[in-house]
Scaffold this motif. Structure first.
Motif, mmCIF file in Angstrom:
data_model
loop_
_atom_site.group_PDB
_atom_site.id
_atom_site.type_symbol
_atom_site.label_atom_id
_atom_site.label_comp_id
_atom_site.label_asym_id
_atom_site.label_seq_id
_atom_site.Cartn_x
_atom_site.Cartn_y
_atom_site.Cartn_z
ATOM 1 N N ALA A 31 27.084 95.602 11.095
ATOM 2 C CA ALA A 31 25.652 96.179 11.150
ATOM 3 C C ALA A 31 25.163 96.139 9.657
ATOM 4 C CB ALA A 31 25.845 97.503 11.600
ATOM 5 N N ARG A 32 25.967 96.118 8.760
ATOM 6 C CA ARG A 32 25.446 96.192 7.332
ATOM 7 C C ARG A 32 25.055 94.813 6.774
ATOM 8 N NH1 ARG A 32 29.897 99.491 4.996
ATOM 9 N NH2 ARG A 32 29.730 97.967 3.552
ATOM 10 N N ARG A 39 20.671 94.336 13.967
ATOM 11 C CA ARG A 39 21.926 95.137 13.824
ATOM 12 C C ARG A 39 22.570 95.305 15.207
ATOM 13 N NH1 ARG A 39 20.049 99.658 9.614
ATOM 14 N NH2 ARG A 39 20.894 98.437 7.892
#
Length: 110
Positions: A31-32, A39
């Motif tokens: 997600a980062r 995401r």
């Protein structure tokens, strides 16, 4: 390799805990790695990969063990895992951790 049940149980328990921790960390890492609008897709890809690896990996490992023996299968899978670790270290970018002020503490203050 262990003939002592307690040691075998502890090793299996530790592997299970680490596996669960790893999967949870991979979702956050994915997600980062991507912009905010992607995401959901990144998380879905990671979770889909986990599902595929568990559902296809066990039968594939069993077939490999039937073909070459369980010791050779473990050896092959160990070498592949080591190569995967090296590839990840080479290709996957390092990302800074979450700032301390942005995290929710595990234990809330009293």
């Amino acid at each position: 390799m262990s003939s002592w049940y307690a040691l075998t149980f502890a090793a299996r328990l530790g592997a299970g805990v680490m596996g669960g921790t790893l999967w949870a960390m991979l979702v956050g890492y994915a997600a980062r790695m991507v912009p905010a609008e992607r995401r959901g897709r990144a998380i879905a890809i990671v979770l889909g990969g986990i599902t595929l690896s568990l559902s296809l990996g066990v039968p594939a490992g069993t077939a490999l063990a039937d073909a070459v023996g369980w010791r050779a299968a473990f050896g092959v899978l160990s070498v592949l895992a080591a190569l995967l670790v090296l590839w990840v270290r080479w290709r996957v970018p390092g990302l800074p951790g979450e700032p301390a002020g942005g995290r929710v503490p595990l234990r809330r203050g009293r």
